[in-house]
Write a protein that holds these residues in place. Structure first.
Motif, PDB file in Angstrom:
ATOM      1  N   LEU A 133      45.084  39.675 110.589  1.00 26.57           N
ATOM      2  CA  LEU A 133      44.744  40.349 111.841  1.00 26.57           C
ATOM      3  C   LEU A 133      43.451  41.140 111.698  1.00 26.57           C
ATOM      4  O   LEU A 133      42.597  41.127 112.578  1.00 26.57           O
ATOM      5  CB  LEU A 133      45.861  41.308 112.231  1.00 26.57           C
ATOM      6  CG  LEU A 133      46.822  40.864 113.327  1.00 26.57           C
ATOM      7  CD1 LEU A 133      47.712  42.015 113.724  1.00 26.57           C
ATOM      8  CD2 LEU A 133      46.078  40.348 114.550  1.00 26.57           C
ATOM      9  N   GLN A 134      43.333  41.807 110.566  1.00 24.26           N
ATOM     10  CA  GLN A 134      42.120  42.573 110.325  1.00 24.26           C
ATOM     11  C   GLN A 134      40.901  41.658 110.363  1.00 24.26           C
ATOM     12  O   GLN A 134      39.884  41.986 110.967  1.00 24.26           O
ATOM     13  CB  GLN A 134      42.201  43.274 108.968  1.00 24.26           C
ATOM     14  CG  GLN A 134      42.470  44.737 109.116  1.00 24.26           C
ATOM     15  CD  GLN A 134      43.093  45.342 107.874  1.00 24.26           C
ATOM     16  OE1 GLN A 134      43.466  44.629 106.943  1.00 24.26           O
ATOM     17  NE2 GLN A 134      43.197  46.649 107.872  1.00 24.26           N
ATOM     18  N   PHE A 160      40.007  40.866 113.767  1.00 26.45           N
ATOM     19  CA  PHE A 160      39.414  41.990 114.489  1.00 26.45           C
ATOM     20  C   PHE A 160      37.949  42.216 114.159  1.00 26.45           C
ATOM     21  O   PHE A 160      37.265  42.948 114.855  1.00 26.45           O
ATOM     22  CB  PHE A 160      40.213  43.260 114.219  1.00 26.45           C
ATOM     23  CG  PHE A 160      41.082  43.621 115.377  1.00 26.45           C
ATOM     24  CD1 PHE A 160      42.135  42.792 115.724  1.00 26.45           C
ATOM     25  CD2 PHE A 160      40.844  44.751 116.135  1.00 26.45           C
ATOM     26  CE1 PHE A 160      42.940  43.087 116.800  1.00 26.45           C
ATOM     27  CE2 PHE A 160      41.635  45.050 117.217  1.00 26.45           C
ATOM     28  CZ  PHE A 160      42.690  44.233 117.558  1.00 26.45           C
ATOM     29  N   LYS A 163      37.908  41.511 119.575  1.00 24.85           N
ATOM     30  CA  LYS A 163      38.195  42.939 119.601  1.00 24.85           C
ATOM     31  C   LYS A 163      38.027  43.502 121.011  1.00 24.85           C
ATOM     32  O   LYS A 163      38.875  44.222 121.525  1.00 24.85           O
ATOM     33  CB  LYS A 163      37.252  43.652 118.632  1.00 24.85           C
ATOM     34  CG  LYS A 163      37.618  45.103 118.436  1.00 24.85           C
ATOM     35  CD  LYS A 163      36.817  45.705 117.315  1.00 24.85           C
ATOM     36  CE  LYS A 163      36.991  47.216 117.326  1.00 24.85           C
ATOM     37  NZ  LYS A 163      36.156  47.839 116.308  1.00 24.85           N
ATOM     38  N   SER A 218      41.072  44.956 123.593  1.00 23.26           N
ATOM     39  CA  SER A 218      41.149  46.334 124.066  1.00 23.26           C
ATOM     40  C   SER A 218      41.258  46.372 125.582  1.00 23.26           C
ATOM     41  O   SER A 218      41.745  47.334 126.159  1.00 23.26           O
ATOM     42  CB  SER A 218      39.937  47.133 123.591  1.00 23.26           C
ATOM     43  OG  SER A 218      38.772  46.565 124.151  1.00 23.26           O
ATOM     44  N   PHE A 274      45.856  40.722 123.764  1.00 20.75           N
ATOM     45  CA  PHE A 274      46.126  41.264 122.440  1.00 20.75           C
ATOM     46  C   PHE A 274      47.410  40.641 121.866  1.00 20.75           C
ATOM     47  O   PHE A 274      47.455  40.217 120.707  1.00 20.75           O
ATOM     48  CB  PHE A 274      46.255  42.781 122.556  1.00 20.75           C
ATOM     49  CG  PHE A 274      46.415  43.470 121.244  1.00 20.75           C
ATOM     50  CD1 PHE A 274      45.743  43.014 120.119  1.00 20.75           C
ATOM     51  CD2 PHE A 274      47.222  44.587 121.134  1.00 20.75           C
ATOM     52  CE1 PHE A 274      45.881  43.658 118.919  1.00 20.75           C
ATOM     53  CE2 PHE A 274      47.366  45.230 119.923  1.00 20.75           C
ATOM     54  CZ  PHE A 274      46.699  44.771 118.812  1.00 20.75           C
TER      55      PHE A 274
END
Ligand SMILES: Nc1nc2c(ncn2[C@@H]2O[C@H](COP(=O)(O)OP(=O)(O)O)[C@@H](O)[C@H]2O)c(=O)[nH]1
Ligand SMILES: [Mg+2]
Lengths: 839, 215
Positions: A187-188, A191, A197, A201, A207
């Protein structure tokens, strides 16, 4: 069921426009049950595009059932959660939301996937909800505008697989933690992409979808590694579960109370569900369950399916499918999920879980028994099924006394003669067969009627008779797991390698249905059994045991020389069939010699097969018990020997009544005939005349005679007793081919060895199944005393075993110098002797 | 499907319907969700599980309504279905005393297995058949009060009290959930969530902690 799409309507641009500037419409909706349709978030970028006309187009006034007109007077209809407008365009209703206001006023909003009646080019991502791995890959690719994310997730997963080589053997919690960590990393990575990203948001739904696709693609990259890890963790549960389902194969839909009307639906559902193991990710698996459920919903059948019936359906199709890891699948779906893949599906998953629980429960066995036990008594087969020996005997007797009636002429068909021919057809004799071609003996085996089976075995009933599936009684005993029946049949010469119409041997069936006791009995009770015949599908017994995760059976077969490298019709070896680490390790670590020496063993088997079954009863082997009673007795006898209980041993063998008298009441004097003494001796069931005495050479199902046991446990007194009553001294066990001398040497029973050697006819150099002589075991056990005795009785230390090594070589390898010295001296002596002989 | 800690603030409540066969469980659900009634004992599979989204004064609620199989044969599977529910509707038929006794045994079982966390509704259905009533209103209300349940009278057939019943259950579940939310320091925790999912707040990622798995 509504789709999984969700959004907060109150934040929707269109809805805000309506509620801010058109309060009258909302009021009216409360009063008149109008429905406000709201195109999902993203369809309109700002309220500038939303004209009054557009709003009117989106307010529906109910007219008739499923028919509406819009405020702009256009007609629409609703069908299957879709709005259909005149020109046949259809719009998905994504969900319905009921808005409650004060004073219990309410109105209904439908969120739809795009605006009605508006020329509309898609501005938002295509799929509102992700269904499978392909959707997820598309999503990641399209939304991030590159394949970089996919590459990164793949790399992380590959690294993970390499880093945690032992992942499969970790416990559940550790596995989950490791996977959780990997998921976070993925996931990181996702992102880091600015597009993803930013969109995340802005939209919760986006998301969620991102999380789901990252997780799903990660599952996909981990591939079978992850699935296999769960399988390993659950393999005993699955083995047990499979054992239940396999043995319930014969259940019919009606046994579960399902009517025939649903046949089509069930078939469809089966096809869907059968694919479950072709999917690697949780998302796909859930989707598969969901689609299975859908089959029930859209069933074309006229009768509706009530919710009460779903459970039965699920139970039924689970029983019929060839899916071998239900427990693992459900644990995987429930425990390894980190993103919120569908809360909606909880019900579906729970239903499957309930079905699994139900199958595991006793309720289920009740149904099974009910199916087996109908107690109609129409013909002799029913009597057999119900175990009514006396009635069966009577019926068979009747047959013989029927008077012979003559027909007018051989082809006559007058009423009289018809009657006669008809009764002839239904005439009862031991050879008659039922509508499946099963004879009485087979039928008795199917219903586990030991007593009757024994009776038929003693009449002239054919023990190898086959039914229309080409199955023998032995096949049925093996597939139902009736060990007693199985042993009895083998002892009466049943063909242990008989093939049914699918070329299954009884061993195949015992393995397929997971009956460990029967597998052992088959393997141990005959030297003829072939482990490695391939059935019609190319599967060996080992394939089948592996497939259903019967770990104990796999272990047993491997230890007893099942080949691990036979390929089935799908070109898969047992290892490749294996779904978990446990069975895979067993197979991969199978003793090498068995893989390399296939050929030799094969040939041996062929030769052995040429021997008649009856040969097993030859001098080389013990005498098989022929009644159930003796079966049980031999076990007791051997137990008595093991416990060094010599009175009891004598008692079972029936050759000493001193001891019996000790245990029973003493007579007044040896020839007394007073009332008490007489009744005592007549009721004494163990008087030497009792016909059911065991012969001294009787063996148990694995070929062990009393002498074997006495030798093994060093029961010197009993050994003497047995030898005195002419027990054969060179008998062998079935699969291992041990003589009593082997066992005495193996277990370092010096005095027994001495006793055995003192009998003139003891063969010292007999080979067991591995080609080893007693001397080999004595030497490798370092029993100098025994070695000495054997050598002085002419044992040959240059005998080669199956591995091609002589005992001397073997001892050299093990550096047993003391023993080697003895060999050298012995050889020297022998040399001297021979030189002496020359002179 | 915002189960995770994002801000949409949807509350997911699971409601199970329990009771003897033929008391009208399925009919009640169908009436509530689809506003339909069927005189024959027939229901579609959809009725086994239905979703209803509500918006009560700006609070978004997602009701997952689980209808259960009434058959005795499957009774032992009850816990699998009702575990982690927020509310239960125990239905009896006012013309059938036995069905009321069955409700009592359900109450016992639920209280034993799920404790006080679950909101209970006891619903006397088929009040359109008032003339055949066999369970008195006083008895039922007294019992409901004793066990801390709300008593409702409904008719799925004539659409009496159905919506009110679901409303009062939802309101009660909301109260409990608000209470819980206030108690907990973190605004993110969900009283009814079975597991804590990986929570992602922008860049910060917390891996799942060891103690998180409920089941
Ligand atoms: N008169 C009347 N009949 C009802 C009512 N609710 C349900 N029924 C009938 O009761 C029977 C059983 O209903 P069903 O919903 O299938 O019960 P379930 O087994 O509890 O799900 C059906 O024939 C319904 O038509 C009601 O409020 N009044
Ligand atoms: Mg129902």
């Amino acid at each position: 069921m509504w789709s999984q799409y969700d959004e907060n309507i109150e934040e929707n641009v269109f809805f805000k426009e309506v509620s801010a500037n058109h309060g009258d419409i909302i009021e009216k909706s409360c009063e008149e049950n109008w429905i406000i349709t709201v195109p999902r978030e993203g369809c309109f970028e700002s309220n500038e595009n939303i004209s009054f006309e557009v709003i009117l187009d989106h307010i529906l006034i109910p007219t008739e059932e499923n028919e509406y007109t819009t405020l702009s007077k256009k007609n629409v209809s609703v069908e299957n959660k879709k709005i259909i407008i005149e020109n046949c365009h259809s719009f998905d209703i994504l969900f319905e939301e009921t808005f409650y206001q004060q004073e219990s006023l309410k109105y209904v909003v439908w969120c739809i996937d795009r605006p009605l009646f508006v020329e509309y080019t898609c501005k938002v991502y295509q799929k509102v909800y992700l269904e499978n791995i392909h959707d997820c890959i598309d999503f990641l690719w399209v939304e991030s505008l590159s394949h970089l994310i996919l590459d990164q997730i793949r790399k992380l997963s590959v690294d993970f697989t390499n880093q945690y080589k032992d992942f499969e053997v970790e416990d559940l919690q550790t596995q989950k933690d490791l996977i959780g960590r990997l998921y976070s990393q993925c996931l990181q990575a996702a992102f880091k992409n600015t597009h993803l990203k930013e969109k995340s948001s802005k939209s919760d739904q986006f998301f969620e979808n991102l999380k789901i696709s990252v997780e799903t693609y990660m599952h996909y990259c981990l591939g079978s590694k992850l699935v296999s890890a769960v399988n390993t963790f659950m393999c005993t549960h699955d083995g047990w579960f499979n054992h239940i389902t396999r043995n319930a194969k014969f259940l019919l839909a009606k046994d579960l109370g399902i009517s025939d009307d649903f046949d089509d639906i069930l078939t469809l559902a089966k096809c869907e569900l059968n694919k479950i193991n072709s999917y690697l990710s949780i998302l796909d698996k859930i989707n598969c369950l969901q689609r299975t459920f859908k089959c029930f919903e859209d069933g074309k059948s006229k009768t509706c399916i009530t919710s009460d019936e779903i459970l039965k359906f699920l139970v039924f199709i689970m029983l019929k499918l060839n899916v071998n890891n239900w427990n693992s699948n459900l644990v995987f779906i429930k425990e390894y999920r980190f993103s919120s893949i569908s809360y909606n599906n909880d019900f579906v998953i729970t239903s499957f879980e309930a079905a699994v629980e139900f199958i595991k429960s006793n309720n289920f066995l009740d149904i099974k028994n009910n199916a087996l036990m109908n107690d109609s008594k129409n013909d002799i087969f029913d009597y057999v099924r119900l175990g009514m020996l006396r009635e069966v005997k009577e019926l068979l007797k009747q047959e013989k006394t029927l008077p012979e009636q003559k027909l007018c002429h051989p082809l006559c068909s007058c009423n009289n003669c018809k009657d006669i021919t008809n009764t002839k057809k239904t005439n009862i004799d031991v050879h008659m067969v039922n509508e499946k071609g099963q004879n009485l003996l087979t039928y008795a085996a199917i219903y586990n009627q030991c007593e009757l089976l024994e009776y038929f075995l003693h009449t002239k009933c054919n023990v190898n008779s086959t039914d229309y599936l080409n199955r023998t009684a032995l096949h049925y005993a093996a597939s139902y797991g009736y060990q007693d029946i199985l042993l009895l049949l083998i002892n009466f010469g049943a063909d242990i390698n008989a093939l049914d119409c699918d070329k299954n041997t009884p061993l195949h069936l015992a393995c397929d249905f997971g009956h460990e006791t029967c597998v052992k009995a088959l393997v141990y009770s005959s030297i003829n059994v072939k482990y490695d015949l391939a059935n019609f599908f190319g599967d060996t017994p080992l394939h089948l045991a592996t497939k259903w995760s019967y770990i104990d059976i796999v272990r047993f077969l491997v230890e007893n020389g099942g080949y691990t490298n036979v390929k089935n019709r799908r070109n898969k070896t047992p290892v490749e069939v294996s779904s978990n680490y446990c069975t895979r390790m067993l197979l991969e670590n199978a003793p090498e010699i068995l893989c390399n020496n296939n050929y030799e063993i094969w040939e041996n088997l062929e030769i052995m097969e040429n021997n008649d079954v009856a040969n097993i009863d030859s001098l080389d082997f013990g005498v098989k018990p022929r009644t159930i009673e003796n079966f049980k007795k031999i076990d007791l006898l051997l137990k008595a020997i093991e416990n060094n209980d010599s009175p009891l041993t004598r008692f079972y063998l029936g050759f000493n009544n001193d001891t019996i008298q000790e245990t029973t009441k003493k007579q007044c004097h040896p020839l007394c005939a007073c009332a008490v003494c007489i009744t005592d001796s007549t009721t004494n069931p163990t008087s030497p005349k009792t016909p059911n005495i065991l012969s001294v050479n009787t063996c148990n199902p694995f070929g062990y005679t009393p002498l074997h046991f006495a030798a093994k446990y060093g029961r010197l007194e009993i050994v003497r007793l047995l030898l005195d009553s002419s027990a054969s001294i060179n008998v062998k066990t079935y699969s291992t081919l041990y003589t009593p001398l082997h066992l005495a040497c193996l277990n370092k029973r010096t005095s027994v060895v001495k006793e055995l050697l003192q009998c003139g006819n003891c063969k010292v150099d007999e080979k067991d199944s591995k080609g080893n002589t007693p001397l080999f075991y004595a030497s490798t056990n370092c029993c100098n005393k025994i070695v000495e005795m054997l050598l002085s009785n002419g044992a040959d230390c240059n005998k080669k075993n199956n591995g091609g090594k002589t005992i001397v070589q073997d001892c050299e390898e093990r550096m047993l110098y003391g023993i080697l010295n003895m060999f050298h001296e012995n050889l020297k002596e022998a040399d001297e002797k021979s030189t002496w002989d020359i002179f | 499907m915002a189960m995770t800690g994002n801000n949409s603030g949807v509350r997911n409540f699971k409601i199970v319907l329990l009771g003897e066969g033929c008391v009208g469980k399925t009919s009640l659900v169908l009436r509530y969700v689809d506003d339909k009634f069927n005189n024959n004992h027939i229901s579609t599979v959809q009725a086994a599980f239905l979703n209803k989204k509500l918006n009560i004064d700006g609070k978004r609620v997602n009701l997952a309504i689980w209808d259960t199989a009434g058959q005795e044969q499957f009774h032992a599977l009850g816990p699998i279905y009702y575990r982690s529910s927020n509310g239960a509707i125990l239905v009896y038929d006012i013309t059938d005393q036995d069905s009321f006794q069955k409700v009592k045994s359900w109450v016992k079982e639920l209280r034993k297995m799920l404790g006080a966390d679950i909101c209970l509704i006891i619903a006397g259905n088929k009040i359109d058949l008032e003339k055949d009533r066999n369970v008195t209103l006083e008895d039922a209300e007294e019992y409901a009060c004793k066990v801390g349940a709300i008593h409702c009278q409904t008719s799925a057939k004539q659409n009496i009290g159905v919506e009110d019943m679901f409303m009062s259950l939802t309101t009660k579940m909301l109260d409990i959930s608000d209470e819980k939310e206030n108690q907990k320091s973190s605004p993110l925790s969900r009283q009814n969530s079975q597991r804590r999912n990986v929570i992602v707040v922008d860049d910060e990622i917390t891996p799942p902690s060891k103690s998180c798995c409920g089941s």
